[in-house]
Write a protein that holds these residues in place. Sequence first.
Motif, PDB file in Angstrom:
ATOM      1  N   ILE A   1      20.285-108.435 -51.508  1.00 26.13           N
ATOM      2  CA  ILE A   1      20.958-108.570 -50.209  1.00 26.13           C
ATOM      3  C   ILE A   1      21.783-109.856 -50.187  1.00 26.13           C
ATOM      4  O   ILE A   1      22.945-109.853 -49.759  1.00 26.13           O
ATOM      5  CB  ILE A   1      19.936-108.545 -49.055  1.00 26.13           C
ATOM      6  N   ALA A   2      21.210-110.950 -50.661  1.00 26.53           N
ATOM      7  CA  ALA A   2      21.957-112.214 -50.726  1.00 26.53           C
ATOM      8  C   ALA A   2      23.180-112.059 -51.614  1.00 26.53           C
ATOM      9  O   ALA A   2      24.253-112.589 -51.301  1.00 26.53           O
ATOM     10  CB  ALA A   2      21.057-113.335 -51.241  1.00 26.53           C
ATOM     11  N   GLY A   3      23.029-111.328 -52.722  1.00 28.87           N
ATOM     12  CA  GLY A   3      24.163-111.094 -53.609  1.00 28.87           C
ATOM     13  C   GLY A   3      25.292-110.349 -52.926  1.00 28.87           C
ATOM     14  O   GLY A   3      26.473-110.685 -53.094  1.00 28.87           O
ATOM     15  N   VAL A   4      24.945-109.341 -52.142  1.00 26.55           N
ATOM     16  CA  VAL A   4      25.962-108.589 -51.393  1.00 26.55           C
ATOM     17  C   VAL A   4      26.655-109.506 -50.384  1.00 26.55           C
ATOM     18  O   VAL A   4      27.887-109.506 -50.263  1.00 26.55           O
ATOM     19  CB  VAL A   4      25.332-107.363 -50.687  1.00 26.55           C
ATOM     20  N   ILE A   5      25.879-110.310 -49.677  1.00 21.21           N
ATOM     21  CA  ILE A   5      26.448-111.209 -48.666  1.00 21.21           C
ATOM     22  C   ILE A   5      27.385-112.224 -49.321  1.00 21.21           C
ATOM     23  O   ILE A   5      28.524-112.414 -48.872  1.00 21.21           O
ATOM     24  CB  ILE A   5      25.328-111.924 -47.878  1.00 21.21           C
ATOM     25  N   VAL A   6      26.922-112.884 -50.379  1.00 25.08           N
ATOM     26  CA  VAL A   6      27.736-113.915 -51.025  1.00 25.08           C
ATOM     27  C   VAL A   6      28.973-113.297 -51.672  1.00 25.08           C
ATOM     28  O   VAL A   6      30.063-113.860 -51.596  1.00 25.08           O
ATOM     29  CB  VAL A   6      26.907-114.722 -52.047  1.00 25.08           C
ATOM     30  N   THR A   7      28.828-112.126 -52.283  1.00 22.05           N
ATOM     31  CA  THR A   7      29.984-111.459 -52.878  1.00 22.05           C
ATOM     32  C   THR A   7      31.012-111.106 -51.804  1.00 22.05           C
ATOM     33  O   THR A   7      32.205-111.343 -51.978  1.00 22.05           O
ATOM     34  CB  THR A   7      29.552-110.187 -53.648  1.00 22.05           C
ATOM     35  N   ALA A   8      30.542-110.549 -50.687  1.00 25.70           N
ATOM     36  CA  ALA A   8      31.447-110.188 -49.597  1.00 25.70           C
ATOM     37  C   ALA A   8      32.154-111.425 -49.042  1.00 25.70           C
ATOM     38  O   ALA A   8      33.369-111.390 -48.787  1.00 25.70           O
ATOM     39  CB  ALA A   8      30.680-109.466 -48.491  1.00 25.70           C
TER      40      ALA A   8
END
Length: 170
Positions: A148-155
């Motif tokens: 989830i953190a990866g999705v947030i930071v990527t976005a």
Amino acid sequence: MSVELALVDMLGAVPHWLAVLILGAVPVSELRGAIPVAMGIYGMGPFEAFFFSVLGNLLPVIPLLLFLEPVSNYLRRYSIFDTFFTWLFSRTRRNNTENFEKYGLLALTVFVAIPLPATGAWSGCAAAFVFGVKFRQALPAIALGVMIAGVIVTALTVTGIGLADMVLGV
């Protein structure tokens, strides 16, 4: 110079994918630093940056979950460490037990997923250890939080919104 840029300089001779993997694995940057570096400095696409950063961030999770307790038990043989761990556990449990009991593994997942300083996989492993969460429960909760953190930071990186800008309101 930021810690991430110093690490990038030190990793100059290694392939970019490996540098991102390493940046994702170390506690000072984790994927919060690895994804922006992968996309901004190494020119990786969002999916490649996400993949190597998340994989790197997950690498230390299993050893941490397996070895925090034995290392703690070994260090407790010395009074200074025993005093420290007793203080740490009692303080942490006193301040956070109610939320953990109320929300359980969801609290651990959300704690890891929030891309702010002092949260992430390393801190999530420490929290799981302090609260006595079993390996079989902690691993999927932390892994989900990392993704989830990866999705947030990527976005945020794709849209050009920096985490510092978001946190500081600049």
